[in-house]
Design a protein around this motif. Structure first.
Motif, PDB file in Angstrom:
ATOM      1  N   TYR A  80       2.413  10.971   1.309  1.00 19.22           N
ATOM      2  CA  TYR A  80       1.572  10.309   2.546  1.00 19.22           C
ATOM      3  C   TYR A  80       0.863   9.055   1.974  1.00 19.22           C
ATOM      4  O   TYR A  80       1.787   8.046   1.596  1.00 19.22           O
ATOM      5  CB  TYR A  80       0.826  11.300   3.178  1.00 19.22           C
ATOM      6  CG  TYR A  80       1.703  12.843   3.357  1.00 19.22           C
ATOM      7  CD1 TYR A  80       2.636  12.530   4.412  1.00 19.22           C
ATOM      8  CD2 TYR A  80       1.197  14.030   2.782  1.00 19.22           C
ATOM      9  CE1 TYR A  80       3.274  13.664   4.608  1.00 19.22           C
ATOM     10  CE2 TYR A  80       2.222  14.881   3.006  1.00 19.22           C
ATOM     11  CZ  TYR A  80       3.165  14.854   4.153  1.00 19.22           C
ATOM     12  OH  TYR A  80       4.117  15.977   4.375  1.00 19.22           O
ATOM     13  N   ASP A  81      -0.265   9.071   2.168  1.00 16.84           N
ATOM     14  CA  ASP A  81      -1.130   7.703   1.754  1.00 16.84           C
ATOM     15  C   ASP A  81      -1.690   7.933   0.367  1.00 16.84           C
ATOM     16  O   ASP A  81      -2.601   7.265   0.008  1.00 16.84           O
ATOM     17  CB  ASP A  81      -2.342   7.458   2.760  1.00 16.84           C
ATOM     18  CG  ASP A  81      -1.420   7.146   4.231  1.00 16.84           C
ATOM     19  OD1 ASP A  81      -0.313   6.374   4.106  1.00 16.84           O
ATOM     20  OD2 ASP A  81      -2.017   7.500   5.091  1.00 16.84           O
TER      21      ASP A  81
ATOM     22  N   THR B 205       1.051  -1.165   0.025  1.00 17.85           N
ATOM     23  CA  THR B 205      -0.089  -0.110  -0.114  1.00 17.85           C
ATOM     24  C   THR B 205       0.868   1.218  -0.073  1.00 17.85           C
ATOM     25  O   THR B 205       2.152   1.224   0.347  1.00 17.85           O
ATOM     26  CB  THR B 205      -0.831  -0.067   1.419  1.00 17.85           C
ATOM     27  OG1 THR B 205       0.091  -0.108   2.351  1.00 17.85           O
ATOM     28  CG2 THR B 205      -1.921  -1.115   1.176  1.00 17.85           C
TER      29      THR B 205
ATOM     30  N   ASN C 188       6.602   2.780  -0.756  1.00 16.58           N
ATOM     31  CA  ASN C 188       5.903   2.656   0.940  1.00 16.58           C
ATOM     32  C   ASN C 188       7.496   2.723   1.877  1.00 16.58           C
ATOM     33  O   ASN C 188       8.378   2.354   1.314  1.00 16.58           O
ATOM     34  CB  ASN C 188       5.516   1.190   1.268  1.00 16.58           C
ATOM     35  CG  ASN C 188       5.116   1.069   2.593  1.00 16.58           C
ATOM     36  OD1 ASN C 188       5.864   0.685   3.631  1.00 16.58           O
ATOM     37  ND2 ASN C 188       3.743   1.345   2.767  1.00 16.58           N
TER      38      ASN C 188
ATOM     39  N   HIS D 207       2.326   4.492   1.291  1.00 16.46           N
ATOM     40  CA  HIS D 207       2.571   5.507   2.441  1.00 16.46           C
ATOM     41  C   HIS D 207       4.045   5.778   2.298  1.00 16.46           C
ATOM     42  O   HIS D 207       4.874   4.870   2.483  1.00 16.46           O
ATOM     43  CB  HIS D 207       2.389   4.457   3.448  1.00 16.46           C
ATOM     44  CG  HIS D 207       2.652   5.221   4.754  1.00 16.46           C
ATOM     45  ND1 HIS D 207       1.907   6.177   5.024  1.00 16.46           N
ATOM     46  CD2 HIS D 207       3.680   5.328   5.719  1.00 16.46           C
ATOM     47  CE1 HIS D 207       2.284   6.581   6.614  1.00 16.46           C
ATOM     48  NE2 HIS D 207       3.466   6.070   6.777  1.00 16.46           N
TER      49      HIS D 207
ATOM     50  N   SER E 102       8.762   3.214   5.996  1.00 15.60           N
ATOM     51  CA  SER E 102       8.264   3.035   7.388  1.00 15.60           C
ATOM     52  C   SER E 102       8.991   3.645   8.328  1.00 15.60           C
ATOM     53  O   SER E 102      10.040   4.461   7.816  1.00 15.60           O
ATOM     54  CB  SER E 102       8.354   1.442   7.718  1.00 15.60           C
ATOM     55  OG  SER E 102       9.611   0.978   7.738  1.00 15.60           O
TER      56      SER E 102
ATOM     57  N   SER F 243       4.517   9.606  -4.413  1.00 15.93           N
ATOM     58  CA  SER F 243       4.053   9.279  -3.155  1.00 15.93           C
ATOM     59  C   SER F 243       4.139  10.460  -2.172  1.00 15.93           C
ATOM     60  O   SER F 243       5.086  10.562  -1.919  1.00 15.93           O
ATOM     61  CB  SER F 243       4.864   7.837  -2.668  1.00 15.93           C
ATOM     62  OG  SER F 243       4.705   6.934  -3.622  1.00 15.93           O
TER      63      SER F 243
END
Length: 417
Positions: free
Chosen positions: A160-161, A11, A415, A13, A417, A158
């Motif tokens: 944020y979401d 996804t 993505n 992010h 993290s 990209s």
């Protein structure tokens, strides 16, 4: 119709430029880059033509390092998969042919396999004398090649979401946005938006858009990204969030090595950045170039000027120690910036990759405490990136830099993290 999210698929992010990279989108340069001639290079936005034979070897080391670190998606593979969906196929082929004024070609392309069609949408379709498309005879291609597609950074970002589908400034790159919009909506199930939805003259490009933090973007304003595009983003986030900020750095409009912010400034981690020094001192081509903070507070938008981008970031709570491209020496920094010496890509906090050819810049990173790793040794498994807290993976390249971009330009994070 948007595809259902596959549990195994990533996804979107991305809340910073330096969070641990979990997935990235790449495109291996294909035969499209061999379709340029000296006469058409300028139209393709190149200053020279490339040798694919050499590019292939250099790119193999680059993507080999990324495959050792993260999950890598390739444009041709995911494009092939979504083209198995008849609705997606019909819509994408129709839009691409309409954009290149070759609607007649759509019926022919629809008959091809998904794999062949994916290649044609990227590599282009040549004119053949046995078709009814004689008006394309002198241009060689009915559907033009996407010469710049391996710079996956530019046509989408990209943020944020969501995925910002950028409105490209030159016609030769506009089909890229159609492809990326389809990929992110139908393969990754992501929400997409576009600055030009609210103003058709608004322009943004991914090389100018950097996610500094959860409520802060750094954006370059120059020949590719304009003020209308930046303010469209400001209004979007002002409507969605109580507090949001965009730090805008004005860029020279020429030469072409300054087309995007990431050619003069990239994040190396939470506390370090790579900088082309004249941007900070506002000297040379950066004399008089403004650094402006756009603040969105409770729906109200205000602006404030700062001496340079580091001062603006400090005001926003980010204090960065700069590493200078070319060690900040005039003769070295100008040569190395020309070949993307400030264009590094962060795999994580203090973990970056860039061109080995910019040796004075690599030495500056070494002096700043970054262990210098050889890409070939990483790919061969002789060196593990996991053994180092801070590192720069240097990969050999002489042909890729001549295309006008570096490691950040060739990566589209999905993505972190």
């Amino acid at each position: 119709m948007r595809a259902k999210k596959d549990k195994e698929k990533t996804t979107v992010h991305v809340a910073s430029e330096y969070g641990r990279l979990n997935a990235v989108l790449l495109h291996r340069p294909g035969i499209e880059i061999e379709q340029m001639t000296p006469a058409t290079a300028a139209e393709a936005l190149y200053s020279d033509i490339l040798s694919k034979h050499i590019v292939d070897k250099e790119y193999a080391a680059f993507c080999g390092v990324l495959e050792k670190w993260t999950r890598v998606y390739y444009v041709e593979d995911v494009l092939t998969e979504i083209l198995d969906n008849d609705d997606v196929r019909q819509r994408l082929v129709s839009c691409c042919c309409q954009q290149d004024n070759c609607e007649y070609l759509a019926d022919i392309l629809m008959q091809h396999s998904s794999r062949q069609l994916a290649k044609e949408l990227v590599e282009g379709v040549r004119y053949h004398a046995d078709t009814d498309l004689s008006r394309f005879k002198d241009s060689r291609f009915v559907l033009k090649p996407l010469y710049n597609l391996f710079f996956t950074r530019d046509a989408s970002s990209s943020v944020y979401d969501e995925v910002l589908v950028n409105t490209m400034s030159f016609p030769v790159r506009q089909r890229e946005t159609l492809i990326y919009k389809a990929i992110f909506e139908y393969y990754f199930g992501a929400n997409t938006f576009c600055a030009s939805d609210s103003n058709r003259r608004a322009r943004t490009e991914g090389g100018d858009v950097q996610v500094a933090g959860p409520d802060l973007l750094c954006i370059g304003q120059g020949i590719r990204t304009n003020q209308l595009g930046i303010m469209a983003l400001a209004r979007k986030f002002a409507n969605e969030r109580k507090h949001f900020r965009i730090l805008v750095q004005e860029l020279p409009r020429k030469p072409e090595s300054f087309i995007h912010l990431d050619m003069v400034f990239t994040f190396l981690g939470a506390h370090n950045c790579m900088v082309y020094e004249p941007m900070l001192s506002k000297s040379g081509l950066f004399a008089g170039k403004a650094t402006t903070l756009v603040e969105c507070d409770g729906g109200k938008i205000t602006t404030k000027e700062f001496p340079n981008i580091l001062k603006g970031l400090k005001h926003c709570g980010m204090e960065l120690d700069p590493v200078f491209c070319g060690q900040g020496e005039m003769w070295y920094q100008d040569r190395e910036q020309w070949h993307s010496g400030a264009n590094f890509f962060a795999l994580g906090d203090g973990k970056v990759i860039g061109y080995e050819r910019n040796r004075f810049t690599i030495e500056a990173l070494d002096h700043a405490g970054f262990s210098v790793l050889d890409a070939d040794e990483v790919c061969a498994g002789k060196v593990s990136m996991d053994d180092y807290d801070r590192f720069v993976v240097a990969f050999k390249a002489s042909e890729l830099p001549r295309a006008g971009g570096g490691a950040r330009c060739m990566t589209m994070p999905i993505n972190r993290s």
